[in-house]
Enzyme design. Structure first.
Site, mmCIF file in Angstrom:
data_model
loop_
_atom_site.group_PDB
_atom_site.id
_atom_site.type_symbol
_atom_site.label_atom_id
_atom_site.label_comp_id
_atom_site.label_asym_id
_atom_site.label_seq_id
_atom_site.Cartn_x
_atom_site.Cartn_y
_atom_site.Cartn_z
ATOM 1 N N GLU A 1 0.826 -1.199 0.000
ATOM 2 C CA GLU A 1 0.000 0.000 0.000
ATOM 3 C C GLU A 1 0.863 1.253 0.000
ATOM 4 O O GLU A 1 1.958 1.282 0.562
ATOM 5 C CB GLU A 1 -0.898 0.000 1.240
ATOM 6 C CG GLU A 1 -1.916 -1.136 1.189
ATOM 7 C CD GLU A 1 -2.770 -1.241 2.437
ATOM 8 O OE1 GLU A 1 -3.965 -1.503 2.294
ATOM 9 O OE2 GLU A 1 -2.257 -1.088 3.560
ATOM 10 N N CYS B 1 3.327 8.537 0.809
ATOM 11 C CA CYS B 1 3.964 7.667 1.790
ATOM 12 C C CYS B 1 4.161 6.306 1.124
ATOM 13 O O CYS B 1 3.185 5.653 0.754
ATOM 14 C CB CYS B 1 3.024 7.581 2.989
ATOM 15 S SG CYS B 1 3.617 6.536 4.291
ATOM 16 N N CYS C 1 7.138 -6.465 7.580
ATOM 17 C CA CYS C 1 8.333 -5.926 8.256
ATOM 18 C C CYS C 1 8.778 -6.918 9.315
ATOM 19 O O CYS C 1 7.962 -7.516 10.006
ATOM 20 C CB CYS C 1 8.014 -4.580 8.909
ATOM 21 S SG CYS C 1 9.433 -3.859 9.771
ATOM 22 N N CYS D 1 7.644 -4.117 15.902
ATOM 23 C CA CYS D 1 7.285 -3.114 16.913
ATOM 24 C C CYS D 1 5.853 -3.413 17.355
ATOM 25 O O CYS D 1 4.988 -3.704 16.520
ATOM 26 C CB CYS D 1 7.397 -1.705 16.335
ATOM 27 S SG CYS D 1 9.048 -1.376 15.684
ATOM 28 N N CYS E 1 2.567 -1.551 15.851
ATOM 29 C CA CYS E 1 2.481 -1.356 14.398
ATOM 30 C C CYS E 1 1.847 -2.556 13.709
ATOM 31 O O CYS E 1 2.309 -3.692 13.886
ATOM 32 C CB CYS E 1 3.895 -1.131 13.852
ATOM 33 S SG CYS E 1 3.946 -1.037 12.058
ATOM 34 N N CYS F 1 -0.404 6.218 9.783
ATOM 35 C CA CYS F 1 0.837 5.572 10.201
ATOM 36 C C CYS F 1 0.552 4.297 10.975
ATOM 37 O O CYS F 1 -0.254 4.296 11.900
ATOM 38 C CB CYS F 1 1.613 6.470 11.154
ATOM 39 S SG CYS F 1 2.367 7.859 10.393
HETATM 40 N N1 SAH Z 1 9.874 1.218 9.538
HETATM 41 C C1 SAH Z 1 10.010 2.618 9.513
HETATM 42 C C2 SAH Z 1 9.022 3.307 8.608
HETATM 43 C C3 SAH Z 1 7.600 2.823 8.619
HETATM 44 S S1 SAH Z 1 6.695 3.127 10.096
HETATM 45 C C4 SAH Z 1 9.936 3.196 10.918
HETATM 46 O O1 SAH Z 1 9.599 2.455 11.842
HETATM 47 O O2 SAH Z 1 10.257 4.374 11.076
HETATM 48 C C5 SAH Z 1 6.396 4.880 9.981
HETATM 49 C C6 SAH Z 1 6.031 5.542 11.297
HETATM 50 O O3 SAH Z 1 4.767 5.081 11.777
HETATM 51 C C7 SAH Z 1 7.026 5.258 12.409
HETATM 52 O O4 SAH Z 1 7.422 6.475 13.018
HETATM 53 C C8 SAH Z 1 6.247 4.431 13.396
HETATM 54 O O5 SAH Z 1 6.721 4.623 14.697
HETATM 55 C C9 SAH Z 1 4.839 4.949 13.183
HETATM 56 N N2 SAH Z 1 3.775 4.052 13.609
HETATM 57 C C10 SAH Z 1 3.757 2.705 13.546
HETATM 58 N N3 SAH Z 1 2.594 2.227 14.022
HETATM 59 C C11 SAH Z 1 1.850 3.288 14.402
HETATM 60 C C12 SAH Z 1 0.534 3.447 14.930
HETATM 61 N N4 SAH Z 1 -0.255 2.399 15.151
HETATM 62 N N5 SAH Z 1 0.092 4.701 15.199
HETATM 63 C C13 SAH Z 1 0.880 5.771 14.926
HETATM 64 N N6 SAH Z 1 2.109 5.679 14.388
HETATM 65 C C14 SAH Z 1 2.597 4.455 14.130
HETATM 66 FE FE1 SF4 Z 2 8.508 -2.157 11.006
HETATM 67 FE FE2 SF4 Z 2 6.301 -0.959 11.873
HETATM 68 FE FE3 SF4 Z 2 8.463 -1.086 13.445
HETATM 69 FE FE4 SF4 Z 2 8.480 0.533 11.293
HETATM 70 S S1 SF4 Z 2 7.166 0.728 13.107
HETATM 71 S S2 SF4 Z 2 10.102 -0.910 11.966
HETATM 72 S S3 SF4 Z 2 7.232 -0.730 9.878
HETATM 73 S S4 SF4 Z 2 7.253 -2.847 12.721
#
Ligand code: SAH
Ligand code: SF4
Length: 353
Positions: free
Chosen positions: A90, A103, A110, A114, A117, A330
């Site tokens: 996406e 974006c 991934c 985290c 996420c 995000c």
């Molecule tokens: N992997 C990279 C880029 C993709 S995530 C990274 O982690 O930076 C992009 C952003 O979305 C990151 O700053 C992450 O912390 C944030 N993010 C992930 N899950 C989220 C959520 N459920 N609500 C708000 N931000 C989120």
């Molecule tokens: Fe991967 Fe989501 Fe963590 Fe970014 S925030 S590194 S996309 S698991």
């Protein structure tokens, strides 16, 4: 192999190895990235022999097709792309006054897991190729009449876990004979694979956003497992050395999770950690996404958190959530994986394609 998988330098080398004149690489780049060619036949200023040679080595077509578009009530547009092997990714287009930010995804899924996420719940399926990274921009631009002005690598995946292909795509994006985008309009976001931050900086200069999300290791270890390998101190040390473009500042992102990392103490700890660093801080109230066990903080909590950080002289913005009704915000991107079911429950969005 798609010809867009080659960086400008690699294309020049190919051209030289085949005994063609050096300017042929620029000519091919112009066809692909300025004139929107999708086959070698269209490249009419190349000889038939050269076109045949290219055709025997590469394809020049799209690396994916647009499978679906959803439009949020706030104007955010989410594009679901089907890759040639059937996997899906996406991209999200966020229209704002004066800029339209795309974006983009760097991986299918991934690996970094985290806990807040949705993409992380899928695990890593595979890296995207350079042509799959570039075509998100190229196809959305084609489809929306060339509207994209900025690119952020904040979609699915960890860009620095796919460094080689990321760098190839970035070089094509920024080379003035290829896509010719200003590096100031491109931001790579990372969860903090520390040695790769240095490697990226040795190869390109773009904006860097670091997903910090916790001010202390014992907390970051839990919500971002990568921290156990590369703790906060090392992450900050590498980040401040990163060569962002002139007059641009390093960015730290901080997802606010209610009662997890949003207390006054967390704000003070973060303020101490970042004070004196030339940076911008982006606070992202957690976007609720299906099964994830977190809540978004109240507006008051977010504002107090911001105020404390500002008392340290930091430049702090609260990021407005965009496209959350279509799971386009995000951390909500998961393509056909667990999110599909969740998406069915939401009906505010309009499905177009
Ligand atoms: N992997 C990279 C880029 C993709 S995530 C990274 O982690 O930076 C992009 C952003 O979305 C990151 O700053 C992450 O912390 C944030 N993010 C992930 N899950 C989220 C959520 N459920 N609500 C708000 N931000 C989120
Ligand atoms: Fe991967 Fe989501 Fe963590 Fe970014 S925030 S590194 S996309 S698991």
């Amino acid at each position: 192999m798609n010809i867009k998988d080659l960086s400008p330098g690699e294309l020049e080398k190919f051209v030289a190895d085949k005994g063609l004149e050096p300017f042929r690489a620029r000519q091919i780049g112009k066809w692909l990235y300025r004139k929107g060619a999708r086959s070698f036949e269209e490249m009419t200023d190349l000889s038939k022999g050269t076109r045949e040679l290219l055709k025997s080595a590469f394809s020049a077509g799209d690396a994916m097709e647009l499978a679906e578009e959803q439009i949020s009530t706030d104007g955010t547009r989410k594009f679901l792309f089907k890759l040639l092997d059937g996997k899906q990714i996406e991209s999200v287009l966020i229209p704002e006054k004066g800029r339209h930010t795309l974006c983009v995804s760097s991986q299918v899924g991934c690996a970094l897991g985290c806990t807040f996420c949705l993409t992380g719940t899928i695990g890593k399926i595979r890296n995207l190729t350079p042509s799959e990274i570039l075509d998100q921009y190229i196809l959305v631009n084609r489809y929306t009449g060339g509207s994209v002005t900025n690119i952020v690598f904040m979609g699915m995946g960890e860009p620095l876990d796919n460094l080689g292909n990321l760098v190839r795509a970035l070089k094509t994006m920024t080379d003035e004979n290829f896509l010719g985008l200003s590096p100031k309009r491109i931001t790579v976001s990372t969860s903090g694979i520390v040695p790769r931050i240095k490697e990226l900086g040795e190869q390109v200069s773009v904006n860097l956003a670091v997903s910090l999300n916790a001010p202390r290791d014992e907390l970051r270890d839990v919500i971002m497992p990568i921290n156990k390998k590369y703790p906060i101190k090392e992450l900050i040390k590498a980040s401040v050395k990163f060569p962002v473009p002139p007059r641009k500042a390093l960015m730290f992102e901080y997802v606010l999770l209610s009662k997890v990392n949003d207390s006054d103490r967390d704000a003070y700890d973060l303020g101490h950690l970042l004070s004196g660093i030339n940076c911008k801080v982006n606070l992202i109230p957690f976007n609720e996404a299906g099964p994830l066990p977190y809540r978004s903080p109240t507006r008051e909590r977010v504002l107090s958190f911001q105020e404390i950080l500002m008392s340290f002289g930091l430049n702090v913005r609260i990021r407005k959530s965009r496209g959350s009704d279509i799971l386009g915000a995000c951390g909500q991107l998961a393509a056909e994986y667990p999110a599909r079911k969740i998406k069915g429950e939401k009906s505010a969005a309009r499905v177009v394609v």
